[in-house]
Design a protein around this motif. Structure first.
Motif, PDB file in Angstrom:
ATOM      1  N   VAL A 100       0.861  -1.190   0.000  1.00  0.00           N
ATOM      2  CA  VAL A 100       0.000   0.000   0.000  1.00  0.00           C
ATOM      3  C   VAL A 100       0.896   1.238   0.000  1.00  0.00           C
ATOM      4  CG1 VAL A 100      -1.861   1.250   1.146  1.00  0.00           C
ATOM      5  CG2 VAL A 100      -1.755  -1.256   1.297  1.00  0.00           C
ATOM      6  N   THR A 101       0.964   1.907  -1.126  1.00  0.00           N
ATOM      7  CA  THR A 101       1.863   3.050  -1.251  1.00  0.00           C
ATOM      8  C   THR A 101       1.137   4.359  -1.563  1.00  0.00           C
ATOM      9  OG1 THR A 101       2.229   2.568  -3.604  1.00  0.00           O
ATOM     10  CG2 THR A 101       3.749   1.562  -2.028  1.00  0.00           C
ATOM     11  N   GLN A 102      -0.193   4.302  -1.682  1.00  0.00           N
ATOM     12  CA  GLN A 102      -0.985   5.501  -1.951  1.00  0.00           C
ATOM     13  C   GLN A 102      -2.297   5.411  -1.180  1.00  0.00           C
ATOM     14  OE1 GLN A 102      -0.800   4.579  -6.321  1.00  0.00           O
ATOM     15  NE2 GLN A 102      -0.609   6.809  -6.484  1.00  0.00           N
ATOM     16  N   PHE A 103      -2.729   6.553  -0.674  1.00  0.00           N
ATOM     17  CA  PHE A 103      -4.042   6.669  -0.046  1.00  0.00           C
ATOM     18  C   PHE A 103      -4.889   7.662  -0.839  1.00  0.00           C
ATOM     19  CE2 PHE A 103      -2.431   5.732   4.528  1.00  0.00           C
ATOM     20  CZ  PHE A 103      -2.708   4.374   4.382  1.00  0.00           C
ATOM     21  N   HIS A 104      -6.130   7.277  -1.154  1.00  0.00           N
ATOM     22  CA  HIS A 104      -7.132   8.259  -1.543  1.00  0.00           C
ATOM     23  C   HIS A 104      -7.820   8.684  -0.256  1.00  0.00           C
ATOM     24  CE1 HIS A 104      -8.128   8.038  -6.112  1.00  0.00           C
ATOM     25  NE2 HIS A 104      -6.882   8.394  -5.871  1.00  0.00           N
ATOM     26  N   VAL A 105      -7.627   9.934   0.111  1.00  0.00           N
ATOM     27  CA  VAL A 105      -8.148  10.440   1.378  1.00  0.00           C
ATOM     28  C   VAL A 105      -9.493  11.099   1.094  1.00  0.00           C
ATOM     29  CG1 VAL A 105      -7.634  11.787   3.430  1.00  0.00           C
ATOM     30  CG2 VAL A 105      -5.760  10.828   2.076  1.00  0.00           C
ATOM     31  N   LYS A 106     -10.532  10.346   1.389  1.00  0.00           N
ATOM     32  CA  LYS A 106     -11.894  10.757   1.059  1.00  0.00           C
ATOM     33  C   LYS A 106     -12.763  10.488   2.278  1.00  0.00           C
ATOM     34  CE  LYS A 106     -13.505   8.449  -2.359  1.00  0.00           C
ATOM     35  NZ  LYS A 106     -13.739   8.027  -3.744  1.00  0.00           N
ATOM     36  N   ASP A 107     -13.501  11.496   2.734  1.00  0.00           N
ATOM     37  CA  ASP A 107     -14.264  11.380   3.973  1.00  0.00           C
ATOM     38  C   ASP A 107     -15.687  10.878   3.697  1.00  0.00           C
ATOM     39  OD1 ASP A 107     -14.640  11.474   6.702  1.00  0.00           O
ATOM     40  OD2 ASP A 107     -13.967  13.565   6.892  1.00  0.00           O
TER      41      ASP A 107
END
Length: 286
Positions: free
Chosen positions: A221-228
């Motif tokens: 896991v090298t990327q996060f989509h930061v979505k609330d």
């Protein structure tokens, strides 16, 4: 067009002050303080904060360059692509360069595509990470076949110096005949060829725990989509919903450096959503 851009920039500066003040107001109670614990002061490096341009697709259709300028004014330096809005790879690169933005990643579908051309476009625009944005199948056999094709594409990207990954939605975490599609993807792809871009909203919506999923395939896991996520399950601007990002980021800080990419699938005011998201991540301490 000049007047429109100037008006937008003035609006953004005004909105930015209000947003920052609002951010301080909501940082005290509620979700944002969960897990604050002993007052740790770790922050996400600003060069790791990006935005998925899909969030601003309607604004781009109206004014591509003015919207790019607005992103730069907000403070963004990194973006993730979802198409080039009618521009060639060279033309889109020139727009990015004009506003001192760099493409760190892109959503690129390999299915039925000329992978060599995708690789050439990636090199022209400048990103060295790409992701398959979506897949959905009804049987484990179909998911297995997809994973094998995904791995083959990932190998081609890797040989060209580009990391290729998979971006999830909710359904990959929901079992088919007792088996989760996300586990099929992991099992039938090499960690050398395929990484994971975890969309945190969709993992939660799929009934899984993002922290557990991070460690289940630790290192991939090298990327996060930061979505609330709002109380009713809809999308929310960052810091206004129910996901405890402070705990999540603190508990997943170990491992490789990650890209923290702001996203909102259906914003009513895309530029303001981008501003709220950037300031939330830039000011968050965990």
């Amino acid at each position: 067009m000049t007047d429109t851009r100037l008006s937008r920039r003035a609006m953004l500066r005004t909105a930015g002050v209000a947003t920052a003040a609002a951010g301080l107001a909501v940082a005290a109670p509620g979700v944002a303080t969960a897990g604050w614990g002993h007052g740790w002061g770790r922050r996400i490096p600003k060069d790791r904060i990006g935005i998925q341009l899909y969030t601003l697709r309607d604004a781009f259709e109206a004014d591509l360059e003015g919207t790019m300028e607005a992103l730069a004014d907000i403070g963004y330096r990194s973006v993730e692509l979802a198409g080039t809005y009618g521009r060639s790879a060279k033309e889109f690169r020139r727009v990015l360069d004009r506003y001192r933005l760099r493409a760190i990643s892109a959503h690129v579908d390999f299915n039925g595509a000329d992978v060599d051309q995708l690789i050439d476009d990636a090199k022209t625009i400048g990103y060295r990470t790409a992701d398959c944005a979506y897949a959905n199948y009804g049987t484990i056999a179909e998911w297995t076949d997809f994973a094998k094709r995904l791995d083959k594409a990932g190998k081609a990207f890797r040989k060209a110096g580009i990391k290729y990954g998979y971006h999830n939605h909710a359904h990959e975490f929901q079992a088919i005949d007792g088996v989760r599609p996300i586990d099929v993807i992991a099992r039938h792809t090499s960690r050398h060829n395929i990484h994971f871009e975890h969309d945190l909203y969709w993992i939660v919506s799929g009934g899984a725990d993002p922290v557990r999923e991070f460690y289940r395939y630790f290192g991939r896991v090298t990327q996060f989509h930061v979505k609330d996520r709002a109380e009713d399950g809809s999308f929310a601007d960052l810091g206004t919903g129910t996901i405890d990002f402070r705990r999540l980021f603190r508990d997943t800080w170990v491992g490789q450096l990650k890209d923290y990419i702001v996203e909102h699938d259906a914003p009513t005011d895309p530029v303001n959503t981008a501003a709220v998201g950037y300031r939330y991540l830039a000011n968050l301490r965990f």
